[in-house]
Structure formats: C-alpha cells, structure tokens
Motif scaffolding. Structure first.
Motif, short mmCIF file in Angstrom:
data_model
loop_
_atom_site.label_atom_id
_atom_site.label_comp_id
_atom_site.label_asym_id
_atom_site.label_seq_id
_atom_site.Cartn_x
_atom_site.Cartn_y
_atom_site.Cartn_z
N VAL A 80 -13.81 42.97 32.91
CA VAL A 80 -12.87 42.13 33.66
C VAL A 80 -13.54 41.54 34.89
O VAL A 80 -13.33 40.37 35.22
CB VAL A 80 -11.61 42.94 34.04
N VAL A 81 -14.39 42.35 35.54
CA VAL A 81 -15.13 41.80 36.69
C VAL A 81 -15.99 40.63 36.23
O VAL A 81 -16.07 39.58 36.89
CB VAL A 81 -15.99 42.91 37.35
N GLU A 84 -13.78 37.66 35.76
CA GLU A 84 -13.40 37.11 37.06
C GLU A 84 -14.50 36.20 37.60
O GLU A 84 -14.24 35.08 38.04
CB GLU A 84 -13.20 38.27 38.05
N TYR A 95 -8.29 30.04 37.53
CA TYR A 95 -8.38 31.31 38.23
C TYR A 95 -7.33 31.39 39.34
O TYR A 95 -6.65 32.40 39.50
CB TYR A 95 -9.79 31.47 38.81
N PRO A 103 -7.50 40.16 37.61
CA PRO A 103 -7.92 41.55 37.73
C PRO A 103 -6.98 42.52 37.02
O PRO A 103 -7.41 43.58 36.57
CB PRO A 103 -7.93 41.81 39.24
#
Lengths: 227, 190
Positions: A80-81, A84, A95, A103
């Motif tokens: 997920v990071v 992102e 985003y 997140p």
C-alpha cells in the motif's frame, strides 16, 4: 490451466467481493461518489490484492502459522505504501480525491481475507488468478455503484452529462446516506434474482430448495447472509 | 476550536460511521445484540485512544526527525496490531464472558478502518496531543452510539416481517441509510 480460469472467473460473479462476500465495505461505501473514483480505487485494490496474494503464496511455507496475520499485514502495508507513492507520482488528482482511503486499503478486509482464505493454502499461479479475479470483480462493483450514484446524484457519468435537460439530481445519492441505500437495494435485487433462480430450478424438479429444518425461516436466511 | 465543539462535531456532525463511512464491517457485523454492540464499542474507544496516543508520539519523535513520513501507514498499522493483541490478552484474562461474546470480532479491530482512520486523520488535521486524544475518544463514542442505535433497531426487526429479498443485510443497510440521513440534520451545528 482449467483450474486457473476457474479461480479467475469465480471473483467475477459467483463470489463477487463486495456483494456476495460483503468484505471491504468501507471503500465501497465511501469512494463510490463518482464512477471515476470508483474505478481508481478498484485499480489500486486490484494491484495490491494480486501482488499480496502472490507474495503470501510464495512465502506460505516459511511463515510459522502463529505469526502469519502479522506477516500478511506487513506485506500488504508495504504494497500500500508503494501504491501511495506511485499515485502521488503519476495520478495526483486521483490521490487527492480518494484521500484517506488510499492508506486505508491496508485494513480492507478483502486483502487479509483472501490472504488467509486462499493465498496461504494454494500455489502461486492459483493465488495470482484469485487475486486478479477478485480485484477485477471489486473494480467492476465499485464502478457499477459509482455509476449509479453519479448518474442519479449529479446527472453525469464519468463527468459527462447523460440525463435529460431539467433533470433534478438527487443530491442525497452522492452523500453518505446514498451509499447505504444504493448498496442495500443492489443487494436486495441480487437476492431476489438468486431466489427466483432457485425457485425456477426447484419447479423444474432438478434441484430441491436448500434444505433447512425450519422450512427456510428468516433467522436461517440471516445466518446465511452473515457468512 | 473549543473542546466542546470537537466533541460534538466528532460524535454527531462527522459521525465516523454514518457520515464518513468508516468502520462499516463491525457496524453491520456486531450490531445484532445490544450487549455485543456495547462491548465492541467500548473496546474500539479504548483501542482508538491508545492507538492515537502511540502513533502521535511515534510520528512526532521518530518518523518526522528521521524523514520517514512515507512509512506512516506501515508503522501505524503495526502499532495498532500489537495494541489489539494486548487488549485481547487483557480481556481473556480479566473479563472472560466479554471475551467469549466478542469472539472473532476482537482480532478484527485491527482491520477496523475506524482505528487506523482516526490515527491518520489526526495527522492530516495536525491536531496537538490533547485534542488528538479528545478527538479519538469522541470518535469512538460516536461509533458506539451508531452501533447501539443500530442494535436497538435490529433487535426490534427480529420480530418483524421483512420481504424475503430484503432480509438480513439489505434491510440493515437501508436502515443505516435512513439513520445516516437523520444524522445529516446535525450538519451546520458546528
């Protein structure tokens, strides 16, 4: 190969994630304000789900079963990071639109659910198929709900006006209550369809109604829906 | 913003479930009985406040000085996961009946977006420590309120005739929609 296709297609209808499994409801309700944000969220989940299924399936024999949940969470959080950072680089407007829900993909039950129920028990290629199928099903459902809410709530579809002149948008559909109502009615429609199919089959005599001791009272139906 | 305003806003105006759409899985899964709803709600309040405290300190004194802000998500979820483990062990030892009734849902607090959501929102809004904790508590209380209301309605619903297609989750979702509609009336209060 046959098995591969089977795992791939089950996520598209038979086990369609948010409707049939009722997993990962928060993004389903919160980001389906428009069709485009629905599709964006779906793609992000598709990416994370496929890769996390693949990685978890690869390491499934190394991880001791007692700490497996922590390992799964670490793997999905890392992915997920990555998503992102990728979104910040290549899809910044999206985003911003999805906001805190990017997140929050970490805690989407569907990621952990598929890891535990499927990827931890099956070889890599099947896990990838499962992730792809579920991710695609999830994207489809989000786009579907997003379309309904956007068309009714704003009179547009992917930003283009589609309704007739003088159409009064139901603003409520793009607010929080609209999400609950829309999902609830969609589920009801699906239940109705499934029920009719079963009735039709039992009338043809090919299959009995699912056996339940009390004759299918509502309590059993609720129990079934919960699973 | 005064203390009172933060409180009212987090419980009613921006209710975490009914207006921000966070924490829906336990909202639908744990709202069949009032007792279970109460247990779930209070453990969420406890975990949210503890998690906010830990993550706020970690963010301020570890991630920001070392320029690792992009690891926020990863670090926060690990902190929450270990906290939940701790609460689970505590309940198992101290209050076994509650532990038995919450059963599967306690580990699921880890994947309750309400908890991670609050810790992230606090960072985005850049609250100081005291208002963060207050906000966390109020949000948890809002979650408890929504859960209790829903449990009350669903207990009554057990004895009602519901069309077959709507039975179970669909009717619960529609009721959540109506409840959320009534909470919209609080908009503009703060």
């Amino acid at each position: 190969m046959n098995r591969f296709m089977q795992e791939l297609t089950k996520g598209l209808w038979k086990e369609l994630p948010p409707f049939r499994l009722l997993l990962g409801l928060c993004p389903v309700l919160a980001v389906t304000k428009s069709a485009s944000s629905g599709i964006g969220m779906g793609m992000a989940v598709l990416f994370v789900l496929t890769l996390s299924n693949m990685l978890i399936s690869m390491v499934r024999n190394i991880i001791p079963s007692k700490v497996r949940i922590a390992c799964f969470i670490t793997i999905s959080a890392t992915l997920v990071v990555a998503v992102e950072l990728l979104m910040q680089a290549y899809a910044y407007p999206l985003y911003l639109q999805l906001g805190i829900f990017v997140p929050l993909i970490v805690v989407n039950c569907i990621i952990l659910g598929r890891a535990e129920a499927f990827a931890a028990k099956n070889p890599v290629h099947l896990a990838i198929a499962d992730g792809l199928g579920m991710g695609l099903g999830f994207t489809m459902s989000l786009t579907f709900l997003g379309s309904i809410r956007e068309i009714l709530g704003a009179g547009t579809w992917f930003g283009h006006p589609v309704m007739w002149d003088g159409f009064q948008p139901f603003t409520i559909m793009v607010e929080a209550p609209g999400a609950f109502l829309c999902l609830g009615l969609t589920l009801a429609a699906m239940n109705y369809g499934t029920h009719r199919q079963i009735m039709k089959k039992s009338r043809e005599g090919s299959e009995e109604l699912p056996a339940s001791p009390c004759g299918g009272c509502r309590a059993c139906a609720m129990g079934r829906n919960k699973d | 913003m005064s203390v009172f305003e933060v409180f009212i806003s987090a419980i009613f105006v921006n209710n975490i479930v009914l207006s921000q759409n966070l924490g829906n899985c336990p909202y639908l899964g744990c709202s069949k009985e009032k007792g279970v709803a109460l247990g779930m709600g209070t453990s969420v309040i406890f975990v949210t406040v503890m998690a906010t405290l830990c993550t706020w300190v970690v963010q301020k004194y570890l991630l920001v000085p070392t320029h690792l802000e992009y690891l926020q998500t990863l670090v926060f979820i690990l902190i929450i996961a270990s906290l939940v483990q701790f609460v689970e062990m505590f309940l198992k030892k101290a209050i076994p009946p509650l532990y038995a009734s919450l059963g599967i849902f306690l580990p699921l607090i880890t994947t309750n977006c309400c908890v991670l959501g609050v810790t992230l929102l606090v960072q985005r809004e850049q609250y100081d420590l005291l208002s963060s904790l207050l906000y966390a508590f109020a949000t948890g209380a809002g979650f408890l309120l929504a859960l209790l209301l829903m449990a009350g309605v669903r207990e009554r619903l057990e004895t009602c005739r519901v069309p077959r297609a709507l039975a179970g989750t669909p009717i619960a979702l529609i009721m959540a929609g109506i409840m959320s509609l009534s909470f919209m009336a609080f908009k503009g209060m703060v």
